[in-house]
Design a protein around this motif. Sequence first.
Motif, short mmCIF file in Angstrom:
data_model
loop_
_atom_site.label_atom_id
_atom_site.label_comp_id
_atom_site.label_asym_id
_atom_site.label_seq_id
_atom_site.Cartn_x
_atom_site.Cartn_y
_atom_site.Cartn_z
N HIS A 72 -5.29 6.57 -5.21
CA HIS A 72 -6.50 6.25 -5.99
C HIS A 72 -7.36 7.50 -6.21
O HIS A 72 -8.56 7.37 -6.45
CB HIS A 72 -7.39 5.21 -5.30
N SER A 131 -8.54 9.21 -3.96
CA SER A 131 -9.66 8.90 -3.05
C SER A 131 -9.98 10.04 -2.10
O SER A 131 -11.01 10.00 -1.43
CB SER A 131 -9.32 7.65 -2.24
N PRO A 166 -8.90 10.82 0.97
CA PRO A 166 -9.35 10.14 2.18
C PRO A 166 -9.21 11.00 3.43
O PRO A 166 -8.72 10.55 4.46
CB PRO A 166 -8.40 8.94 2.24
N GLU A 207 -2.95 0.10 2.45
CA GLU A 207 -3.95 1.14 2.16
C GLU A 207 -3.95 2.20 3.27
O GLU A 207 -4.10 3.38 3.01
CB GLU A 207 -5.35 0.52 2.04
#
Length: 203
Positions: free
Chosen positions: A45, A47, A49, A124
């Motif tokens: 995404h 993201s 992270p 995820e």
Amino acid sequence: MVKDDNEALRVILSRRSIRNYTGRPLDHASIERILEAGLSAPSAHDSRPWHVGVVRSEERKSDLIRVLHTSYMGDMKRHGFSEETIRRKLERSYDIYSSADTIIVLFGKTDLPRNKLAGSFEQERIMVIQSVTAAATQMWIAAESLGLSMCWFSAPLFCANAVLDFFGLGTEWQPLCLLTLGEGRETPKAKKDFAMSEYVTFL
Ligand SMILES: Cc1cc2nc3c(=O)[nH]c(=O)nc-3n(C[C@H](O)[C@H](O)[C@H](O)COP(=O)(O)O)c2cc1C
């Protein structure tokens, strides 16, 4: 093997795990370049992270080694290793970590926004680990391209809370791996050959 190898392929194919370093101080610009390569990795995404802890000062490196070794020693004692084996393993580990110019610890995000999840929480979580792995791999390849060496260690996984405390981070992060970085001082044994058919299905 590809006939018209280029520089990028040469670097990727020559990357190895190096666990012995000369101790020569590295210039900060090279380290920033390696970190930049890692932080530009693909991520799920988009993201990003990850968080990265970078330890360069001798004092803080010794502190981190102490944190890692306290846990490592406890684990070995629990598993019934002899005093002699424990001493030997800690000495070996100390030599690796302390000869590295820089120790890099990569953390993955744990507080994933559940309402935005495309997959399950577990899926995820896997994508966070994959993203952090991509970042670590890009750092490793970047180091190799600059004539520097690395090795990947899983040690922080086994003492996550102590490593979080060390970096002043909360449990919204999980330490996933540690990379040692320095000027290499060993020529590793040639890599075992492999047959592509063992690992690849062409359809
Ligand atoms: C996920 C992962 C965990 C690893 N953990 C360790 C480790 O804890 N200690 C270690 O000495 N090497 C560790 N390594 C390095 C591997 O042993 C090494 O990559 C493998 O033996 C192949 O050698 P090469 O990197 O020279 O090609 C790890 C590598 C990966 C990708």
